[in-house]
Design a protein around this motif. Structure first.
Motif, PDB file in Angstrom:
ATOM      1  N   PHE A   1      53.019  48.397   1.285  1.00 57.63           N
ATOM      2  CA  PHE A   1      52.712  47.025   0.896  1.00 57.63           C
ATOM      3  C   PHE A   1      53.865  46.058   1.192  1.00 57.63           C
ATOM      4  CE2 PHE A   1      49.353  49.134  -1.388  1.00 57.63           C
ATOM      5  CZ  PHE A   1      48.326  48.193  -1.417  1.00 57.63           C
ATOM      6  N   VAL A   2      55.056  46.597   1.428  1.00 58.10           N
ATOM      7  CA  VAL A   2      56.203  45.716   1.705  1.00 58.10           C
ATOM      8  C   VAL A   2      56.009  44.954   3.020  1.00 58.10           C
ATOM      9  CG1 VAL A   2      58.694  45.595   2.075  1.00 58.10           C
ATOM     10  CG2 VAL A   2      57.768  47.169   0.361  1.00 58.10           C
ATOM     11  N   PRO A   3      55.755  45.620   4.174  1.00 54.47           N
ATOM     12  CA  PRO A   3      55.479  44.861   5.402  1.00 54.47           C
ATOM     13  C   PRO A   3      54.206  44.031   5.307  1.00 54.47           C
ATOM     14  CG  PRO A   3      55.997  47.160   5.905  1.00 54.47           C
ATOM     15  CD  PRO A   3      55.777  47.086   4.428  1.00 54.47           C
ATOM     16  N   LEU A   4      53.213  44.522   4.580  1.00 56.55           N
ATOM     17  CA  LEU A   4      51.952  43.783   4.456  1.00 56.55           C
ATOM     18  C   LEU A   4      52.163  42.441   3.777  1.00 56.55           C
ATOM     19  CD1 LEU A   4      48.871  43.594   4.647  1.00 56.55           C
ATOM     20  CD2 LEU A   4      48.733  44.863   2.490  1.00 56.55           C
ATOM     21  N   ILE A   5      52.865  42.441   2.659  1.00 63.74           N
ATOM     22  CA  ILE A   5      53.069  41.205   1.902  1.00 63.74           C
ATOM     23  C   ILE A   5      54.029  40.264   2.631  1.00 63.74           C
ATOM     24  CG2 ILE A   5      54.012  40.255  -0.235  1.00 63.74           C
ATOM     25  CD1 ILE A   5      52.971  42.771  -1.654  1.00 63.74           C
TER      26      ILE A   5
ATOM     27  N   MET B   1      63.031  49.121   5.230  1.00 55.80           N
ATOM     28  CA  MET B   1      61.742  49.642   5.674  1.00 55.80           C
ATOM     29  C   MET B   1      61.899  50.607   6.855  1.00 55.80           C
ATOM     30  SD  MET B   1      59.140  48.854   3.885  1.00 55.80           S
ATOM     31  CE  MET B   1      60.311  49.346   2.602  1.00 55.80           C
ATOM     32  N   LEU B   2      62.788  50.291   7.787  1.00 57.50           N
ATOM     33  CA  LEU B   2      63.009  51.209   8.900  1.00 57.50           C
ATOM     34  C   LEU B   2      63.495  52.555   8.391  1.00 57.50           C
ATOM     35  CD1 LEU B   2      62.498  48.737  10.683  1.00 57.50           C
ATOM     36  CD2 LEU B   2      64.508  49.356  12.031  1.00 57.50           C
ATOM     37  N   GLN B   3      64.410  52.518   7.418  1.00 56.57           N
ATOM     38  CA  GLN B   3      64.917  53.767   6.862  1.00 56.57           C
ATOM     39  C   GLN B   3      63.833  54.522   6.104  1.00 56.57           C
ATOM     40  OE1 GLN B   3      65.639  54.433   3.303  1.00 56.57           O
ATOM     41  NE2 GLN B   3      66.230  56.514   3.900  1.00 56.57           N
ATOM     42  N   GLN B   4      63.055  53.799   5.296  1.00 58.11           N
ATOM     43  CA  GLN B   4      62.018  54.427   4.487  1.00 58.11           C
ATOM     44  C   GLN B   4      60.911  55.025   5.352  1.00 58.11           C
ATOM     45  OE1 GLN B   4      61.495  54.633   0.840  1.00 58.11           O
ATOM     46  NE2 GLN B   4      63.707  54.457   1.033  1.00 58.11           N
ATOM     47  N   TYR B   5      60.516  54.325   6.399  1.00 58.58           N
ATOM     48  CA  TYR B   5      59.428  54.818   7.245  1.00 58.58           C
ATOM     49  C   TYR B   5      59.861  56.045   8.046  1.00 58.58           C
ATOM     50  CZ  TYR B   5      55.626  51.580   6.427  1.00 58.58           C
ATOM     51  OH  TYR B   5      54.572  50.921   5.843  1.00 58.58           O
ATOM     52  N   VAL B   6      61.091  56.004   8.576  1.00 55.74           N
ATOM     53  CA  VAL B   6      61.578  57.152   9.342  1.00 55.74           C
ATOM     54  C   VAL B   6      61.661  58.392   8.450  1.00 55.74           C
ATOM     55  CG1 VAL B   6      63.626  58.119  10.457  1.00 55.74           C
ATOM     56  CG2 VAL B   6      62.800  55.861  11.114  1.00 55.74           C
ATOM     57  N   THR B   7      62.156  58.212   7.233  1.00 49.96           N
ATOM     58  CA  THR B   7      62.364  59.357   6.333  1.00 49.96           C
ATOM     59  C   THR B   7      61.075  59.822   5.666  1.00 49.96           C
ATOM     60  OG1 THR B   7      64.613  58.586   5.869  1.00 49.96           O
ATOM     61  CG2 THR B   7      63.666  60.186   4.344  1.00 49.96           C
ATOM     62  N   ASN B   8      60.321  58.890   5.104  1.00 55.02           N
ATOM     63  CA  ASN B   8      59.184  59.258   4.250  1.00 55.02           C
ATOM     64  C   ASN B   8      57.831  59.258   4.948  1.00 55.02           C
ATOM     65  OD1 ASN B   8      60.871  59.478   1.925  1.00 55.02           O
ATOM     66  ND2 ASN B   8      60.844  57.259   1.715  1.00 55.02           N
ATOM     67  N   ILE B   9      57.666  58.420   5.970  1.00 56.31           N
ATOM     68  CA  ILE B   9      56.367  58.336   6.660  1.00 56.31           C
ATOM     69  C   ILE B   9      56.388  59.159   7.943  1.00 56.31           C
ATOM     70  CG2 ILE B   9      54.617  56.813   7.631  1.00 56.31           C
ATOM     71  CD1 ILE B   9      54.999  56.421   4.652  1.00 56.31           C
TER      72      ILE B   9
ATOM     73  N   GLY C   1      63.220  34.997   6.587  1.00 57.33           N
ATOM     74  CA  GLY C   1      64.295  35.582   5.801  1.00 57.33           C
ATOM     75  C   GLY C   1      63.794  36.700   4.900  1.00 57.33           C
ATOM     76  N   ILE C   2      62.607  36.513   4.333  1.00 57.54           N
ATOM     77  CA  ILE C   2      62.001  37.559   3.502  1.00 57.54           C
ATOM     78  C   ILE C   2      61.789  38.823   4.333  1.00 57.54           C
ATOM     79  CG2 ILE C   2      59.925  38.244   2.245  1.00 57.54           C
ATOM     80  CD1 ILE C   2      61.552  36.338   0.630  1.00 57.54           C
ATOM     81  N   ILE C   3      61.260  38.654   5.555  1.00 62.80           N
ATOM     82  CA  ILE C   3      61.032  39.811   6.426  1.00 62.80           C
ATOM     83  C   ILE C   3      62.350  40.506   6.754  1.00 62.80           C
ATOM     84  CG2 ILE C   3      60.335  40.528   8.743  1.00 62.80           C
ATOM     85  CD1 ILE C   3      58.087  38.523   8.638  1.00 62.80           C
ATOM     86  N   ILE C   4      63.376  39.728   7.107  1.00 58.91           N
ATOM     87  CA  ILE C   4      64.675  40.316   7.439  1.00 58.91           C
ATOM     88  C   ILE C   4      65.227  41.088   6.244  1.00 58.91           C
ATOM     89  CG2 ILE C   4      67.063  39.802   8.079  1.00 58.91           C
ATOM     90  CD1 ILE C   4      65.976  37.348   9.592  1.00 58.91           C
ATOM     91  N   GLY C   5      65.023  40.548   5.040  1.00 60.29           N
ATOM     92  CA  GLY C   5      65.490  41.223   3.838  1.00 60.29           C
ATOM     93  C   GLY C   5      64.826  42.568   3.610  1.00 60.29           C
ATOM     94  N   THR C   6      63.599  42.728   4.108  1.00 63.04           N
ATOM     95  CA  THR C   6      62.883  44.003   3.957  1.00 63.04           C
ATOM     96  C   THR C   6      63.115  44.932   5.149  1.00 63.04           C
ATOM     97  OG1 THR C   6      60.835  43.291   5.089  1.00 63.04           O
ATOM     98  CG2 THR C   6      61.047  42.738   2.754  1.00 63.04           C
ATOM     99  N   PHE C   7      63.598  44.389   6.266  1.00 61.01           N
ATOM    100  CA  PHE C   7      63.588  45.081   7.547  1.00 61.01           C
ATOM    101  C   PHE C   7      64.389  46.394   7.527  1.00 61.01           C
ATOM    102  CE2 PHE C   7      64.722  45.777  11.988  1.00 61.01           C
ATOM    103  CZ  PHE C   7      63.526  45.498  12.641  1.00 61.01           C
TER     104      PHE C   7
END
Length: 414
Positions: A382-386, A248-256, A239-245
């Motif tokens: 650090f979000v996917p890492l943690i 994170m997809l939006q942040q990585y596509v835009t910023n990374i 559930g924690i992973i789903i909450g970040t999912f």
């Protein structure tokens, strides 16, 4: 290319017509939920004046049914499940139409009505979800449970891919009222579909215990059965992973990755298609690892895939990481449902499924909250890492507990 000529689906559906109806209803309500979800986002913008009001009303109206759903499983164990799902879907069909009147009311009244409608629909959906998971054991024989659970996961993945897209199209090309009418109609079809089922039900449970005592009874089952306990731990970490999912997809596509927003769709489709393909193959082969301890590595695989996503710098790397993640999740989903259906006695399944559902939903909300905190304090990577590390820890706990259990069984036999 996999030839989904629906051999497995058609054979299971022919063998268990009521299971077919149950899955068709999940398709109708899934599409209705996604369309209404997109509609609610647009509606919120109409009845609020700033971001604080929007966020507050959205979070409170979403959290309330999650907290209340702790006791929904107890109720499911007491009622006629088929009749209950029919009533729940019919109630939702009516409530979606009430959304039409919300923008026409005074702001404060519209807030109250929005909260009440979303609260009741949330509770109703929670009841129906728990009841649907419990009743599969009544419909499907034990040797076909793995295939049935895998098909359910596959269909959920398909709905996840298509539902939001359909909702977006409806909102873009039609008045908002059409979204509520379509959602209402889909839930009404589901209600009729379940009404036509004739599965054999166990008699309703007669008990003198109150809801609190019965809920505690469900907790004792979790304490006594290590496998069920691990599934609940996994519900929290996943559930924690789903909450970040999503973020994170939006942040990585835009910023990374420095891509346009279409990159988000590419990642969603890559993860979703793998889930559909693997889920279908598991159902086709009725695949399950012979030694349960090996599922500890599947937990680790999911966590590793999400951690690897955190280290990616381009869209193709992201797709590869999500493929690892999705394969693990597709293998794990039917196993966990099988554990809940076979390790918990039928008269207690509702409350344990309810606890599982509540832990998952609460963890998703917590994951979304932690995402913002981690980004501000440590950075995006650090979000996917943690969150991925939590899933790996779940696998380690699973391995240790199953290893100790195996050792004790060996000693008893000797």
């Amino acid at each position: 290319m996999i030839n989904i000529k629906i051999n497995t689906i058609s054979s299971i559906w022919r063998k268990y017509p009521d299971f077919k109806r149950l899955q068709m209803s999940s398709i109708f309500t899934g599409l209705g939920s996604w369309i209404s979800f997109i509609g609610m986002l647009v509606l919120l913008d109409k009845i609020t004046q700033n971001g604080i009001q929007l966020g507050l009303l959205w979070s409170i109206s979403g959290l309330a049914p999650i907290l209340f759903s702790l006791f929904t499983g107890v109720f499911v164990d007491r009622v006629n499940i088929r009749k209950f799902i029919v009533l729940a879907d019919f109630l939702n069909a009516i409530l979606f139409l009430v959304y039409i009147f919300v923008p026409q009311l005074d702001m404060k009244i519209s807030w109250v009505l929005f909260f009440v409608i979303r609260f009741i629909i949330g509770i109703s959906n929670s009841f129906s979800s728990i009841a649907s998971q419990k009743v599969v054991k009544n419909i499907v024989n034990g040797e076909d449970l793995v295939a049935a659970n895998s098909l359910s996961y596959t269909i959920t993945s398909v709905i996840r891919l298509t539902g939001a897209s359909i909702g977006g199209l409806v909102i873009s090309f039609f008045p908002l009222e059409i979204a509520w009418i379509i959602a209402s109609f889909l839930y009404l079809i589901s209600a009729v579909n379940i009404y036509l089922c004739n599965w054999k039900l166990s008699e309703k449970i007669k008990t003198e215990k109150n809801f609190k005592e019965e809920f505690i009874t469900g907790l004792k089952v979790v304490q006594q059965n290590k496998l069920v306990g691990i599934v609940l731990i996994s519900a929290f970490s996943m559930g924690i992973i789903i909450g970040t999912f999503n973020l994170m997809l939006q942040q990585y596509v835009t910023n990374i990755y420095e891509m346009q927003n279409y990159g988000i769709s590419i990642l969603y489709c890559a993860e979703g298609f793998i889930a559909i393909i693997v889920g279908y193959k598991i159902a086709q082969k009725k695949f399950m690892l012979s030694n349960k301890i090996n599922y500890s590595f599947i937990y680790g695989m999911i966590g590793l895939g999400w951690i690897l996503f955190g280290f990616t710098n381009g869209i193709y790397q992201g797709i590869l990481a999500l493929i690892i993640f999705s394969i693990g999740a597709a293998i794990l989903a039917p196993f966990e449902r099988y554990i809940m259906q076979t390790q918990v006695s039928e008269n207690l399944q509702g409350r344990v499924f309810g606890l599982w559902n509540t832990v998952t939903l609460a963890a998703i909300q917590l994951g979304a909250l932690l995402t913002g905190i981690i980004i501000e304090g440590l950075g995006i990577r650090f979000v996917p890492l943690i969150s991925g590390t939590l899933e790996i820890l779940t696998g380690i706990i699973f391995f240790i507990i199953l290893g100790v259990r195996h050792t004790k069984n060996s000693e008893n036999l000797s």
